[in-house]
Design an enzyme around this catalytic site. Structure first.
Site, PDB file in Angstrom:
ATOM      1  N   GLY A 101      85.634 -18.023  75.609  1.00 27.50           N
ATOM      2  CA  GLY A 101      84.441 -17.727  76.385  1.00 27.50           C
ATOM      3  C   GLY A 101      83.622 -18.981  76.633  1.00 27.50           C
ATOM      4  CB  SER A 125      79.650 -36.108  74.216  1.00 31.64           C
ATOM      5  OG  SER A 125      79.587 -36.896  73.043  1.00 31.64           O
ATOM      6  NE  ARG A 129      88.808 -14.745  76.413  1.00 31.51           N
ATOM      7  CZ  ARG A 129      87.876 -14.911  75.497  1.00 31.51           C
ATOM      8  NH1 ARG A 129      88.159 -15.569  74.379  1.00 31.51           N
ATOM      9  NH2 ARG A 129      86.656 -14.447  75.666  1.00 31.51           N
ATOM     10  CG  ASP A 146      87.248 -16.931  66.007  1.00 27.34           C
ATOM     11  OD1 ASP A 146      87.316 -16.864  67.250  1.00 27.34           O
ATOM     12  OD2 ASP A 146      87.141 -15.926  65.281  1.00 27.34           O
ATOM     13  N   GLY A 147      89.303 -18.582  67.881  1.00 23.93           N
ATOM     14  CA  GLY A 147      90.655 -18.506  68.417  1.00 23.93           C
ATOM     15  C   GLY A 147      91.146 -19.855  68.905  1.00 23.93           C
ATOM     16  CB  THR A 191      81.215 -19.398  70.461  1.00 18.85           C
ATOM     17  OG1 THR A 191      80.903 -18.001  70.472  1.00 18.85           O
ATOM     18  CG2 THR A 191      81.046 -19.912  69.037  1.00 18.85           C
ATOM     19  CG  ASP A 201      79.366 -14.225  69.921  1.00 18.92           C
ATOM     20  OD1 ASP A 201      78.412 -13.680  70.516  1.00 18.92           O
ATOM     21  OD2 ASP A 201      80.552 -13.987  70.185  1.00 18.92           O
ATOM     22  CG  ASP A 206      81.421 -16.155  66.099  1.00 24.84           C
ATOM     23  OD1 ASP A 206      81.423 -17.289  66.603  1.00 24.84           O
ATOM     24  OD2 ASP A 206      82.154 -15.233  66.499  1.00 24.84           O
ATOM     25  NE  ARG A 245      85.074  -8.589  69.585  1.00 25.14           N
ATOM     26  CZ  ARG A 245      85.477  -9.597  70.343  1.00 25.14           C
ATOM     27  NH1 ARG A 245      85.272  -9.562  71.652  1.00 25.14           N
ATOM     28  NH2 ARG A 245      86.063 -10.659  69.818  1.00 25.14           N
ATOM     29  CG  HIS A 261      55.485  -1.907  74.150  1.00 22.60           C
ATOM     30  ND1 HIS A 261      54.182  -2.345  74.177  1.00 22.60           N
ATOM     31  CD2 HIS A 261      56.194  -2.872  73.501  1.00 22.60           C
ATOM     32  CE1 HIS A 261      54.100  -3.512  73.574  1.00 22.60           C
ATOM     33  NE2 HIS A 261      55.312  -3.855  73.150  1.00 22.60           N
TER      34      HIS A 261
END
Length: 319
Positions: free
Chosen positions: A11, A22, A72, A103-104, A125, A127, A129, A171, A215
């Site tokens: 992604g 860089s 991918r 990670d992939g 990424t 995320d 993560d 996710r 709200h």
């Protein structure tokens, strides 16, 4: 090392272009030829490779996405696919590879290193993560995109006295939701790493409504469940007008923040340093504002957990 390659995989994330820039300019500064590999590992297999010059990465540091494109590639998970990629690089005399991705992508880099071709992973990424680094390239920009959206939604939520459920990416990781929830003052934050009783969420909204709050904002990481489903359940339970916004891929785009540009520049340069030292199978990262490197596989075997003290603080501040 006289020739190296660079690719982006998985992604896209804001700041990938700054990392590519860089790598290219750091390499050229040290007299190394740098080759850009287009379309990630698929392009590596297909030989979509060209030599990069200083001007090849001009005017891209502020752009989102990735100049090298990404894709991918299931074929690269096979030994045959990996050997095809190595052969393409050997044709051009490329001796090392910088892989910018998640990670992939890192697992692919590790496989190449095990086959005798040194690779360095740069974490890109939204995320956040990846173990072994406090922050990944793209996280800060995506976070600020979410906060900007929540601030705008809050204006409408207040005007119409509505409860809003906002679904964000994540996710398997809740960092985006957690950081966004705390910084935007959300009443509830739902993340994959922490199960929360639905009735606690309802009670929090109800307490605010009973004291005259006009709200409520609830942020849901996509890995927890559908924001639409949560909105329907809350409306049914409390009979309060409830709306949902799914931010989707808006979180991946946009000009990278200063933080992501600097992070990408530092990590890309470190990756080139490691290749010049003859090292492979490493990933670079930032910890306590220091650039570090780790064995890729050892890092990926660790579990990246969000800062749960922040989660507790978000509960305490949303009373």
């Amino acid at each position: 090392m006289k020739k190296i390659g660079v690719l982006t995989s998985g992604g896209d994330a804001p700041g990938m272009n700054a990392a590519v820039r860089s790598v290219v300019r750091k390499g050229i500064y040290h007299g190394i030829e740098v080759y850009g590999i287009y379309y990630g590992y698929q392009g590596l297999i297909n030989g979509d490779i060209e030599k990069m010059e200083l001007g090849s990465v001009g005017d891209i540091i502020h752009r989102g996405g990735t100049k090298l494109f990404t894709s991918r590639c299931p074929e690269f998970k096979t030994d045959e696919g990996q050997m095809k990629g190595i052969e393409q690089m050997k044709k051009l005399g490329i001796e090392g590879l910088v892989v910018i991705g998640g990670d992939g992508s890192f697992r692919g880099a590790k496989k190449l290193t095990e086959k005798g071709f040194p690779c360095i992973g740069v974490p890109g990424t939204i995320d956040n993560d990846i173990p072994g680094t406090d922050f990944t390239i793209g996280f800060d920009t995506a976070l600020n995109t979410i906060i900007d959206a929540v601030d705008k939604i809050r204006d409408t939520a207040t005007s119409h006295e509505r409860t809003y459920v906002i679904e964000v990416m994540g996710r398997d990781a809740g960092d985006l939701a957690l950081w966004a929830g705390l910084s935007a003052g959300a009443e509830s934050v739902l993340i994959p790493e922490k199960k929360e009783d639905f009735h606690d969420i309802v009670d929090r909204v109800k307490r605010g409504h009973d004291r005259g709050k006009r709200h409520s904002i609830i942020i849901v990481a996509e890995g927890v469940g559908s924001g639409v489903d949560y909105a329907k359940k809350i409306q049914t339970e409390l009979n309060l007008e409830t709306r949902v916004t799914v931010l989707g891929h808006t979180q991946r785009g946009g000009s990278p923040t200063a933080f992501d540009r600097v992070l990408a520049s530092r990590l890309g340069a470190k990756a080139v340093d490691l290749l010049m030292e003859g090292k492979g199978g490493r990933m670079v990262g930032i910890q306590s504002n220091q650039v570090v490197d780790h064995d890729i596989l050892e890092a990926l075997n660790l579990k990246r957990e969000p800062e749960m003290s922040m989660y507790q603080l978000s509960l305490e501040l949303s009373i």
